[in-house]
Motif scaffolding. Structure first.
Motif, mmCIF file in Angstrom:
data_model
loop_
_atom_site.group_PDB
_atom_site.id
_atom_site.type_symbol
_atom_site.label_atom_id
_atom_site.label_comp_id
_atom_site.label_asym_id
_atom_site.label_seq_id
_atom_site.Cartn_x
_atom_site.Cartn_y
_atom_site.Cartn_z
ATOM 1 N N GLY A 230 15.403 5.305 8.872
ATOM 2 C CA GLY A 230 14.266 4.525 9.369
ATOM 3 C C GLY A 230 14.676 3.122 9.767
ATOM 4 O O GLY A 230 14.270 2.616 10.813
ATOM 5 N N THR A 231 15.508 2.493 8.935
ATOM 6 C CA THR A 231 15.974 1.137 9.214
ATOM 7 C C THR A 231 16.826 1.097 10.472
ATOM 8 O O THR A 231 16.656 0.224 11.331
ATOM 9 N N VAL A 232 17.742 2.030 10.602
ATOM 10 C CA VAL A 232 18.610 2.066 11.779
ATOM 11 C C VAL A 232 17.788 2.294 13.044
ATOM 12 O O VAL A 232 18.010 1.624 14.066
ATOM 13 N N LEU A 233 16.829 3.198 12.982
ATOM 14 C CA LEU A 233 16.026 3.472 14.176
ATOM 15 C C LEU A 233 15.174 2.271 14.590
ATOM 16 O O LEU A 233 15.090 1.955 15.782
ATOM 17 N N ILE A 234 14.556 1.575 13.633
ATOM 18 C CA ILE A 234 13.753 0.413 14.009
ATOM 19 C C ILE A 234 14.647 -0.721 14.502
ATOM 20 O O ILE A 234 14.291 -1.451 15.430
ATOM 21 N N PHE A 235 15.829 -0.861 13.926
ATOM 22 C CA PHE A 235 16.792 -1.858 14.399
ATOM 23 C C PHE A 235 17.207 -1.562 15.842
ATOM 24 O O PHE A 235 17.192 -2.458 16.700
ATOM 25 N N LEU A 236 17.558 -0.322 16.124
ATOM 26 C CA LEU A 236 17.935 0.059 17.491
ATOM 27 C C LEU A 236 16.766 -0.121 18.462
ATOM 28 O O LEU A 236 16.953 -0.543 19.608
ATOM 29 N N MET B 234 0.840 -1.206 0.000
ATOM 30 C CA MET B 234 0.000 0.000 0.000
ATOM 31 C C MET B 234 0.876 1.258 0.000
ATOM 32 O O MET B 234 0.563 2.233 -0.684
ATOM 33 N N TRP B 235 1.970 1.222 0.765
ATOM 34 C CA TRP B 235 2.864 2.378 0.840
ATOM 35 C C TRP B 235 3.547 2.619 -0.510
ATOM 36 O O TRP B 235 3.672 3.755 -0.944
ATOM 37 N N PHE C 103 11.528 6.954 4.783
ATOM 38 C CA PHE C 103 11.792 6.640 6.185
ATOM 39 C C PHE C 103 10.807 5.559 6.636
ATOM 40 O O PHE C 103 11.192 4.531 7.202
ATOM 41 N N ILE C 104 9.530 5.778 6.353
ATOM 42 C CA ILE C 104 8.499 4.819 6.733
ATOM 43 C C ILE C 104 8.658 3.522 5.941
ATOM 44 O O ILE C 104 8.515 2.428 6.494
ATOM 45 N N MET C 105 8.995 3.629 4.645
ATOM 46 C CA MET C 105 9.181 2.416 3.854
ATOM 47 C C MET C 105 10.368 1.599 4.370
ATOM 48 O O MET C 105 10.334 0.366 4.353
ATOM 49 N N GLY C 106 11.415 2.254 4.846
ATOM 50 C CA GLY C 106 12.543 1.541 5.446
ATOM 51 C C GLY C 106 12.117 0.782 6.690
ATOM 52 O O GLY C 106 12.492 -0.379 6.890
ATOM 53 N N ILE C 107 11.316 1.426 7.521
ATOM 54 C CA ILE C 107 10.806 0.771 8.729
ATOM 55 C C ILE C 107 9.943 -0.431 8.357
ATOM 56 O O ILE C 107 10.100 -1.525 8.918
ATOM 57 N N LEU C 108 9.047 -0.238 7.417
ATOM 58 C CA LEU C 108 8.168 -1.338 7.012
ATOM 59 C C LEU C 108 8.948 -2.486 6.379
ATOM 60 O O LEU C 108 8.668 -3.660 6.661
ATOM 61 N N MET D 93 17.382 -5.475 3.594
ATOM 62 C CA MET D 93 16.058 -5.311 2.993
ATOM 63 C C MET D 93 15.485 -3.931 3.290
ATOM 64 O O MET D 93 14.865 -3.304 2.432
ATOM 65 N N GLY D 94 15.717 -3.442 4.499
ATOM 66 C CA GLY D 94 15.203 -2.133 4.899
ATOM 67 C C GLY D 94 15.799 -0.997 4.102
ATOM 68 O O GLY D 94 15.182 0.068 3.976
ATOM 69 N N VAL D 95 16.990 -1.200 3.569
ATOM 70 C CA VAL D 95 17.641 -0.156 2.770
ATOM 71 C C VAL D 95 17.472 -0.420 1.273
ATOM 72 O O VAL D 95 17.161 0.496 0.503
ATOM 73 N N SER D 96 17.660 -1.667 0.851
ATOM 74 C CA SER D 96 17.699 -1.943 -0.591
ATOM 75 C C SER D 96 16.329 -1.877 -1.262
ATOM 76 O O SER D 96 16.211 -1.335 -2.367
ATOM 77 N N LEU D 97 15.287 -2.401 -0.637
ATOM 78 C CA LEU D 97 13.962 -2.339 -1.266
ATOM 79 C C LEU D 97 13.501 -0.891 -1.456
ATOM 80 O O LEU D 97 13.103 -0.516 -2.562
ATOM 81 N N PRO D 98 13.556 -0.048 -0.425
ATOM 82 C CA PRO D 98 13.157 1.341 -0.646
ATOM 83 C C PRO D 98 14.038 2.064 -1.686
ATOM 84 O O PRO D 98 13.531 2.894 -2.448
#
Length: 173
Positions: A149-155, A13-14, A88-93, A111-116
């Motif tokens: 976004g990816t780094v923050l959700i990872f942390l 959806m995003w 940012f949101i797509m990285g988190i998702l 995946m959090g970096v490459s897909l977005p």
């Protein structure tokens, strides 16, 4: 499994939302960002946040980071902030989907970096067919949003795991 399906649905959806925005003609896109800018100006008239030190420091940092060769307008900053925020949101998702499905941090970070970033490249390519220019700077801003976004959700997940382990150890002792 249900969780990963839900997150995959949110990602799709995003991505649809991103391509909806990038498919807008230049005049519509300009009006959208102009309306957001006008709204933020009204909020600023009430809250007066643009006169704070943190805002001036943040704006200066973003201008150097996102606009190395020009002085941006307020609308330019709104447009780049929208790029950053969407990715940012797509990285988190993307990270969350990968982690809920595989439970592997390294793969989830990738995946959090490459897909977005892939979506950002396709998004800019799509814009070139809509009378809007494709911009490497936009891809870089999008990728930065995904990375942060990816780094923050990872942390966040690591911190959550640490607190759970500490709580479990205290109950055992």
């Amino acid at each position: 499994m249900k969780r990963s399906f839900l997150v995959l649905t949110l990602i799709l959806m995003w991505i649809g939302l991103v391509f909806f925005f990038s498919s807008q003609p230049p005049d519509v896109s300009g009006r959208q960002s102009g309306n957001v800018y006008k709204f933020l100006k009204k909020v600023d008239n009430v809250l007066d946040f643009t006169q704070t030190r943190w805002y001036r420091n943040l704006r200066s940092l973003l201008e150097k980071w996102w606009f190395p060769d020009k002085k941006p307008t307020g609308e330019d900053l709104v447009r780049k902030s929208a790029h950053f925020g969407l990715y940012f949101i797509m990285g988190i998702l993307s990270f969350t989907f990968s982690y809920t499905y595989l439970r592997k941090y390294v793969f989830s970070i990738l995946m959090g970096v490459s897909l977005p970033t892939l979506i950002a490249v396709l998004d800019e390519y799509n814009q070139s067919f809509r009378g809007r220019g494709a911009s490497l700077y936009d891809v870089i801003v999008d990728m930065n949003g995904a990375v942060i976004g990816t780094v923050l959700i990872f942390l966040f997940l690591l911190t959550l795991k640490l607190f759970k382990r500490r709580g479990l150890r205290r109950r055992i002792l």
